[in-house]
Design a protein around this motif. Sequence first.
Motif, PDB file in Angstrom:
ATOM      1  N   ASP A 139      -6.625  -0.253  -4.517  1.00 50.12           N
ATOM      2  CA  ASP A 139      -5.930  -0.739  -3.325  1.00 50.12           C
ATOM      3  C   ASP A 139      -6.873  -1.511  -2.420  1.00 50.12           C
ATOM      4  OD1 ASP A 139      -3.517   0.356  -4.084  1.00 50.12           O
ATOM      5  OD2 ASP A 139      -3.855   2.238  -3.020  1.00 50.12           O
ATOM      6  N   ASN A 140      -6.361  -2.610  -1.850  1.00 45.89           N
ATOM      7  CA  ASN A 140      -7.147  -3.413  -0.915  1.00 45.89           C
ATOM      8  C   ASN A 140      -6.647  -3.192   0.517  1.00 45.89           C
ATOM      9  OD1 ASN A 140      -4.890  -5.271  -0.412  1.00 45.89           O
ATOM     10  ND2 ASN A 140      -5.264  -5.979  -2.508  1.00 45.89           N
ATOM     11  N   ALA A 141      -7.257  -3.887   1.473  1.00 39.94           N
ATOM     12  CA  ALA A 141      -6.938  -3.664   2.887  1.00 39.94           C
ATOM     13  C   ALA A 141      -5.489  -3.991   3.215  1.00 39.94           C
ATOM     14  CB  ALA A 141      -7.870  -4.498   3.761  1.00 39.94           C
ATOM     15  N   ALA A 142      -4.956  -5.054   2.601  1.00 39.95           N
ATOM     16  CA  ALA A 142      -3.566  -5.447   2.862  1.00 39.95           C
ATOM     17  C   ALA A 142      -2.607  -4.374   2.382  1.00 39.95           C
ATOM     18  CB  ALA A 142      -3.268  -6.781   2.179  1.00 39.95           C
ATOM     19  N   GLU A 143      -2.865  -3.833   1.206  1.00 36.11           N
ATOM     20  CA  GLU A 143      -1.998  -2.794   0.656  1.00 36.11           C
ATOM     21  C   GLU A 143      -2.120  -1.503   1.461  1.00 36.11           C
ATOM     22  OE1 GLU A 143      -2.129  -4.349  -3.979  1.00 36.11           O
ATOM     23  OE2 GLU A 143      -3.628  -2.938  -3.235  1.00 36.11           O
ATOM     24  N   ASP A 144      -3.329  -1.214   1.916  1.00 38.00           N
ATOM     25  CA  ASP A 144      -3.541  -0.005   2.703  1.00 38.00           C
ATOM     26  C   ASP A 144      -2.808  -0.095   4.030  1.00 38.00           C
ATOM     27  OD1 ASP A 144      -4.944   2.549   3.330  1.00 38.00           O
ATOM     28  OD2 ASP A 144      -5.906   1.313   4.872  1.00 38.00           O
ATOM     29  N   TYR A 145      -2.913  -1.217   4.723  1.00 38.46           N
ATOM     30  CA  TYR A 145      -2.273  -1.355   6.039  1.00 38.46           C
ATOM     31  C   TYR A 145      -0.758  -1.277   5.928  1.00 38.46           C
ATOM     32  CZ  TYR A 145      -0.971  -2.952  10.652  1.00 38.46           C
ATOM     33  OH  TYR A 145      -0.411  -3.010  11.901  1.00 38.46           O
ATOM     34  N   THR A 146      -0.207  -1.926   4.913  1.00 41.28           N
ATOM     35  CA  THR A 146       1.247  -1.966   4.772  1.00 41.28           C
ATOM     36  C   THR A 146       1.817  -0.757   4.029  1.00 41.28           C
ATOM     37  OG1 THR A 146       1.054  -3.252   2.716  1.00 41.28           O
ATOM     38  CG2 THR A 146       1.283  -4.494   4.777  1.00 41.28           C
ATOM     39  N   GLY A 147       0.937   0.085   3.490  1.00 43.62           N
ATOM     40  CA  GLY A 147       1.417   1.218   2.709  1.00 43.62           C
ATOM     41  C   GLY A 147       2.033   0.792   1.397  1.00 43.62           C
ATOM     42  N   TYR A 148       1.579  -0.353   0.892  1.00 43.08           N
ATOM     43  CA  TYR A 148       2.155  -0.888  -0.341  1.00 43.08           C
ATOM     44  C   TYR A 148       1.470  -0.257  -1.548  1.00 43.08           C
ATOM     45  CZ  TYR A 148       4.254  -4.207  -3.561  1.00 43.08           C
ATOM     46  OH  TYR A 148       4.964  -4.769  -4.586  1.00 43.08           O
ATOM     47  N   PHE A 149       1.711   1.012  -1.705  1.00 37.54           N
ATOM     48  CA  PHE A 149       1.221   1.767  -2.855  1.00 37.54           C
ATOM     49  C   PHE A 149       2.066   3.025  -2.970  1.00 37.54           C
ATOM     50  CE2 PHE A 149      -1.259   2.993   0.864  1.00 37.54           C
ATOM     51  CZ  PHE A 149      -1.193   4.382   0.847  1.00 37.54           C
ATOM     52  N   THR A 150       2.057   3.625  -4.145  1.00 34.72           N
ATOM     53  CA  THR A 150       2.835   4.847  -4.356  1.00 34.72           C
ATOM     54  C   THR A 150       2.014   6.052  -3.940  1.00 34.72           C
ATOM     55  OG1 THR A 150       4.085   3.883  -6.193  1.00 34.72           O
ATOM     56  CG2 THR A 150       3.983   6.286  -6.075  1.00 34.72           C
ATOM     57  N   LYS A 151       2.559   6.835  -3.049  1.00 39.15           N
ATOM     58  CA  LYS A 151       1.891   8.065  -2.623  1.00 39.15           C
ATOM     59  C   LYS A 151       1.737   8.988  -3.826  1.00 39.15           C
ATOM     60  CE  LYS A 151       2.210  11.457   1.127  1.00 39.15           C
ATOM     61  NZ  LYS A 151       3.027  11.896   2.283  1.00 39.15           N
ATOM     62  N   TYR A 152       0.512   9.438  -4.060  1.00 38.02           N
ATOM     63  CA  TYR A 152       0.166  10.249  -5.232  1.00 38.02           C
ATOM     64  C   TYR A 152       0.436   9.512  -6.550  1.00 38.02           C
ATOM     65  CZ  TYR A 152       0.252  13.743  -1.559  1.00 38.02           C
ATOM     66  OH  TYR A 152       0.042  14.425  -0.385  1.00 38.02           O
TER      67      TYR A 152
END
Length: 246
Positions: A139-152
Amino acid sequence: MEDRINYLCEWLQGKVEEASMEGVLVGISGGIDSAVVAFLIKRAFPEQSLGVLLPIHKKMEEQKEALEVVEAADLDYIGIELTEPYSVTYDTIKQQLDSRGDWNRDTERLRGANLQARLRMSTLYAVAGNYNYLVVGTDNAAEDYTGYFTKYGDGGVDLNPLLHLRKEEVREMAVALGVPESIVKKKPSADLWEGQTDEEELGVSYDAIDSFLKGQDIEEEAEQQLKERHRKTQHKREVPAAPEPF
């Protein structure tokens, strides 16, 4: 950029030593983020790094971009096809909820994509445990800020070396590391479903997100959308909530 690359490699080495582990692995999707991590872990651990390809609804030989990445990085890799375990799990869940009349068809595609991400995470940890490795995220900064990733899912990792890099910085690092041009120029996609792209899903371009993260002005509607997405996904960036001791 070479200084940043060396810093991240030393950081990875330090974290593995702190944890008394043997090395690291990363799931390879064929996208630019996992490609950069693949090149980083190979440099940090030439003999104790591993790429893991985890196709779902595809065969290993169809993972052309992921295979191009591991070949270019000279990274040892293994492939584990997860179509059958995913299908069995998904269909079992669907049948049970359908039997109750509770199956939500409006969100089934996204829930299926999240289940895929979590199945891949579980598989990565099973493989990592075999080698006494840590799991490295992408994950990069953009994905981290927007929460654009699946939790767990893709958010469930031990180390996140790219977390403070904007998308433009990831591209710059990819070029410096020698990531194939076809990967660098590929339209970002989490491959959640056929034809899916990150920017369509987010509703905001990575260029706009990068500008926002740098404190630059962007369109008001885009800025409000990013802030609202950040607020709604705050739970993804925190350890599980717990009440104060009674």
